[in-house]
Design an enzyme around this catalytic site. Structure first.
Site, mmCIF file in Angstrom:
data_model
loop_
_atom_site.group_PDB
_atom_site.id
_atom_site.type_symbol
_atom_site.label_atom_id
_atom_site.label_comp_id
_atom_site.label_asym_id
_atom_site.label_seq_id
_atom_site.Cartn_x
_atom_site.Cartn_y
_atom_site.Cartn_z
ATOM 1 C CG HIS A 1 -0.366 0.405 2.575
ATOM 2 N ND1 HIS A 1 0.484 -0.519 3.149
ATOM 3 C CD2 HIS A 1 -0.101 1.442 3.166
ATOM 4 C CE1 HIS A 1 0.751 0.200 4.112
ATOM 5 N NE2 HIS A 1 0.538 1.337 4.359
HETATM 6 C C1 UD1 Z 1 -2.234 5.581 5.631
HETATM 7 C C2 UD1 Z 1 -0.899 6.198 6.509
HETATM 8 C C3 UD1 Z 1 -0.013 4.995 6.487
HETATM 9 C C4 UD1 Z 1 -0.259 3.789 7.073
HETATM 10 C C5 UD1 Z 1 -1.977 3.447 6.245
HETATM 11 C C6 UD1 Z 1 -2.491 1.955 6.846
HETATM 12 C C7 UD1 Z 1 -0.516 8.653 6.381
HETATM 13 C C8 UD1 Z 1 0.183 9.680 5.618
HETATM 14 N N1 UD1 Z 1 -0.648 7.188 5.651
HETATM 15 O O1 UD1 Z 1 -1.998 5.413 4.450
HETATM 16 O O2 UD1 Z 1 1.103 5.550 7.232
HETATM 17 O O3 UD1 Z 1 0.348 2.873 6.792
HETATM 18 O O4 UD1 Z 1 -2.750 4.452 6.429
HETATM 19 O O5 UD1 Z 1 -3.523 1.588 6.074
HETATM 20 O O6 UD1 Z 1 -1.483 9.010 7.022
HETATM 21 N N2 UD1 Z 1 -8.816 5.054 0.849
HETATM 22 C C9 UD1 Z 1 -10.170 4.279 0.868
HETATM 23 N N3 UD1 Z 1 -10.847 4.253 2.063
HETATM 24 C C10 UD1 Z 1 -10.516 4.431 3.060
HETATM 25 C C11 UD1 Z 1 -9.087 5.256 3.310
HETATM 26 C C12 UD1 Z 1 -8.455 5.426 2.396
HETATM 27 O O7 UD1 Z 1 -10.772 4.125 -0.256
HETATM 28 O O8 UD1 Z 1 -11.254 4.073 4.210
HETATM 29 C C13 UD1 Z 1 -8.228 5.561 -0.159
HETATM 30 C C14 UD1 Z 1 -8.228 6.869 -0.184
HETATM 31 O O9 UD1 Z 1 -9.260 7.507 -1.325
HETATM 32 C C15 UD1 Z 1 -6.754 7.356 -1.008
HETATM 33 C C16 UD1 Z 1 -5.960 6.151 -0.321
HETATM 34 O O10 UD1 Z 1 -6.831 5.065 -0.264
HETATM 35 O O11 UD1 Z 1 -6.771 7.215 -2.195
HETATM 36 C C17 UD1 Z 1 -5.055 6.485 0.600
HETATM 37 O O12 UD1 Z 1 -5.738 6.768 1.845
HETATM 38 P P1 UD1 Z 1 -4.807 7.710 3.035
HETATM 39 O O13 UD1 Z 1 -5.505 7.338 4.050
HETATM 40 O O14 UD1 Z 1 -4.699 8.966 2.339
HETATM 41 O O15 UD1 Z 1 -3.448 6.926 3.207
HETATM 42 P P2 UD1 Z 1 -3.084 5.099 3.303
HETATM 43 O O16 UD1 Z 1 -2.394 4.915 1.954
HETATM 44 O O17 UD1 Z 1 -4.041 4.386 3.860
#
Ligand code: UD1
Length: 363
Positions: A207
C-alpha cells in the site's frame, strides 16, 4: 486524569485496542476521537467491532485528500473538540496524517501531548510517515518509545528528557488475539478465492505510495508476486485497488489471488496459516515476526530493525532486480531457527503507557 486519543487510520485502531482496554481498568476518563482518515468499513468499523473498542466519542469525518487537505481538515476540526473536552493529555498514535494533526492542534491549545510509538525512524524523507514522526516527536511532551532503538533515536535528536521506554502495544494485542485464534474463538479468515488454507501459500499486502503510485513499479512488483511458485494471497488496500484501476493494471494474475483487507483476528489467523509474508507494511512485518513467520519487505529500509536479526525479515527493495529463482527462494524461505527474543516487550505495554502518563502528569 482525562486522556483524549486521536486515531484515524487502520494501524491506529489496532494500537487503540489495548490502550482502551488498559484505561477501562482505571478511574481515568478516556475520550476517543476518530478523524475519519480511514472510512471504509474494512479499514475502520471492523476494528472497533472485532477488537471490542468503545465507539468513538467524536467523529470528525475528514476522509481522503492530498496530505495538506487531509492534515488541515483534522487541524481545523480539532480546535472545537479540544476546547470542549480540555483533556489532561492528548494521546496520538504512530505516524499518519491524523497523528501530526492531532499533536499540532493540541500544542496550539497549550495541551500536553503524548506520542505513542515515538522515536521510530526510517531516515527516508520521501515517506510522508517520516515527516509525521519527526514533527510529532519534536512537539510532544511525553515520548512513549516502543524499543531501545527508538530511545536512541530520540536521544540523538536531543529528546531524551521527554522519552520513556514503554514497550510496544502491538505485542499486547497481537499475542492476545493469537491465543484467541488458537483457542478457536474466531471464525476462519475470508482468504481470497483460489487460496487453500491447508496448502502452502504466502500472504501479501502492498500500500505504500512509493510502491503503488508509479505504474511501472507497481506492474513490476505485481508481476514478481504473480510469478512466485506458490499461491499468493494479496489482501488489497483501497489505495492499491484505486491506483491499479487508474493505471489499467490487473491485480489478479498468475499465482496472485486478490481479496479484501481482513479484520485483525482474520489477519492474525491468516499469518498463522501462511508459509510466509511479503509486505510493505510496518505493522505486518512485526506481526510476522511475533507470530514466527519469515517476512520479505518490499522497501529499501525498515523502522523495525529488530525484525532483521536472524533473517526473520529481509529487505527486498526491488524484487524485479533479483533473478527470478533467487526471489522465489527468498520469498518462500522457511521460518529461521534463530531465537527472536522479546525486543518489543512482553505484551504489557498498554498498562505501562497509562502509568507513564500518570507519572508525567504528577511531574
Ligand atoms: C495511511 C497512512 C500510512 C498507514 C496506512 C495504513 C498517512 C500519510 N499514511 O496510508 O502510514 O500505513 O494509512 O492503511 O497517514 N482510501 C479509501 N478508503 C479508506 C481510506 C483510504 O478508499 O477508508 C483511499 C483514499 O481515497 C486514498 C488512499 O486510499 O486514495 C489512501 O488513503 P490515506 O488514508 O490517504 O493513506 P493510506 O495509504 O491508507
Amino acid at each position: 486524569m482525562k486522556v483524549l486519543s486521536v486515531v484515524g487510520a487502520r494501524p491506529q485502531l489496532v494500537k487503540l485496542a489495548p490502550i482502551a482496554a488498559a484505561f477501562a481498568g482505571t478511574p481515568h476518563q478516556h475520550v476517543i476521537v476518530h478523524t475519519g482518515q480511514h472510512y471504509d468499513a474494512d479499514l475502520s468499523d471492523v476494528f472497533f467491532d472485532g477488537l471490542g473498542i468503545p465507539a468513538p466519542d467524536v467523529h470528525l469525518g475528514v476522509g481522503s485528500g492530498s496530505h495538506g487537505v487531509q492534515t488541515g481538515a483534522v487541524l481545523a476540526a480539532m480546535d472545537k473538540v479540544l476546547e470542549d473536552e480540555r483533556p489532561d493529555w492528548v494521546l496520538v498514535y504512530g505516524d499518519t496524517n491524523s497523528t501530526v494533526a492531532g499533536a499540532l492542534s493540541a500544542v496550539k491549545m497549550h495541551l500536553p501531548v503524548a506520542h505513542l510509538e515515538a522515536g521510530l525512524r526510517s531516515f527516508n524523507r520521501r515517506m510522508p510517515e517520516e515527516h509525521n514522526r519527526v514533527l510529532t516527536d519534536h512537539c510532544a511532551d511525553l515520548l512513549l518509545a516502543p524499543t531501545e532503538e527508538a530511545m536512541r533515536h530520540l536521544a540523538d535528536e536531543g529528546l531524551a528528557d521527554r522519552s520513556r521506554l514503554a514497550g510496544d502495544v502491538m505485542v499486547d494485542i497481537c499475542l492476545r488475539i493469537r491465543d484467541a485464534v488458537k483457542a478457536g474463538e474466531h471464525p476462519a479468515p475470508a482468504l481470497p478465492e483460489g487460496i487453500d488454507p491447508a496448502a502452502p501459500f504466502l500472504l501479501a499486502t502492498l500500500h505504500r505510495p512509493d510502491n503503488t503510485d508509479d505504474p511501472e513499479r507497481l506492474s513490476a512488483i505485481l508481476a514478481s508476486l504473480a510469478a512466485l511458485p506458490v499461491p499468493v494471497a494479496l489482501l488489497a488496500h483501497p489505495r492499491l485497488v484505486a491506483r491499479a484501476e487508474e493505471h489499467g493494471i490487473k491485480l489478479q494474475q498468475g499465482n496472485l489471488h486478490v481479496g479484501r483487507p481482513l479484520p485483525y483476528a482474520g489477519l492474525v489467523a491468516a499469518v498463522l496459516a501462511s508459509a510466509g509474508v511479503v509486505t510493505d507494511s510496518g505493522g505486518l512485518q512485526k506481526e510476522a515476526f511475533l507470530l514466527g513467520r519469515a517476512c520479505s519487505t518490499v522497501r529499501p529500509e525498515t523502522e523495525w530493525v529488530e525484525t532483521l536479526e536472524g533473517g526473520w525479515n529481509v529487505l527486498v527493495p526491488d524484487p524485479q532486480d533479483l533473478p527470478a529463482a533467487e526471489w522465489a527462494a527468498l520469498a518462500t524461505r522457511p521460518a529461521p531457527d534463530a531465537p527472536r527474543g522479546t525486543p518489543y516487550g512482553e505484551g504489557t505495554a498498554a498498562v505501562r503507557v497509562v502509568q507513564l502518563m500518570e507519572e508525567a502528569l504528577r511531574g
